[in-house]
Design an enzyme around this catalytic site. Structure first.
Site, short mmCIF file in Angstrom:
data_model
loop_
_atom_site.label_atom_id
_atom_site.label_comp_id
_atom_site.label_asym_id
_atom_site.label_seq_id
_atom_site.Cartn_x
_atom_site.Cartn_y
_atom_site.Cartn_z
N LEU A 110 -12.69 40.25 24.40
CA LEU A 110 -14.14 40.15 24.51
C LEU A 110 -14.82 41.30 23.76
CD1 LEU A 110 -16.61 38.97 26.20
CD2 LEU A 110 -16.10 40.83 27.78
N HIS A 111 -15.86 40.98 22.99
CA HIS A 111 -16.62 42.03 22.31
C HIS A 111 -18.02 41.53 21.98
CE1 HIS A 111 -14.61 39.68 19.18
NE2 HIS A 111 -15.61 40.00 18.37
N PHE A 112 -18.97 42.43 22.13
CA PHE A 112 -20.36 42.17 21.78
C PHE A 112 -20.58 42.54 20.33
CE2 PHE A 112 -20.87 42.29 26.31
CZ PHE A 112 -21.97 41.48 26.56
#
Length: 170
Positions: free
Chosen positions: A120-122
């Site tokens: 997960l990464h923004f």
């Protein structure tokens, strides 16, 4: 006519760039910052990198240290510092690069557009009035007005101050 010149991106555009070994969001350093890895900040719980193949100048990637693919897999104790870093990174970009707006988001799953679907990464993408959207639409090309090393040097002091104020050992 002015030429828009970004030759350092061509290997990525052609799909010839070599993927780094291991997980991008697990840099091979315990240092809080690393220009070699475009690592602006890490504290053992979260990290922030400059995107090596950005959509625009200052495009950041913010991720939890936990290797999970979905928000639902994070605990509240993991979510809070992640969202704090997204907020702080946005504030730093606002102060240093003066964008007119931001695109902030994450893609969960490869079908949703996640290039790295298992961590997960923004994405925090600064935007300016009249920026280069037309290039992507017309020619599948993006233009970045400043070299990534200079952007790193511009942003790093604020991330160092943030790390120092957090007083969190790695």
């Amino acid at each position: 006519m002015k030429a828009l010149w970004t030759p350092w991106r061509i290997e990525h555009v052609r799909g010839n760039s070599e993927a780094p070994p291991g997980c991008l969001f697990a840099p091979p350093t315990t240092e809080a910052h690393s220009k070699q890895h475009l690592l602006l900040y890490q504290d053992g719980r979260t990290l922030c990198l400059l995107n090596r193949f950005p959509y625009s100048n200052g495009h950041l990637l913010v991720a939890p240290a936990a290797h999970v693919g979905c928000l639902t897999e994070l605990t509240p104790a993991q979510t809070a510092p992640l969202m704090e870093l997204v907020s702080q990174a946005t504030a730093i970009l606002k102060a240093q690069l003066h964008p007119d707006g931001f695109n902030i988001g994450l893609n969960i799953g490869s079908e949703a557009g996640a290039g790295i679907s298992d961590h997960l990464h923004f994405h925090i993408v600064p935007r300016w009035r009249g920026d280069h959207n037309f290039m992507t639409t017309l020619a599948d090309v993006r233009t970045i007005p400043e070299h990534i090393d200079r952007t790193f040097d511009t942003l790093l002091p604020d991330f160092q101050a943030y790390f120092k104020n957090k007083n969190q050992p790695l």
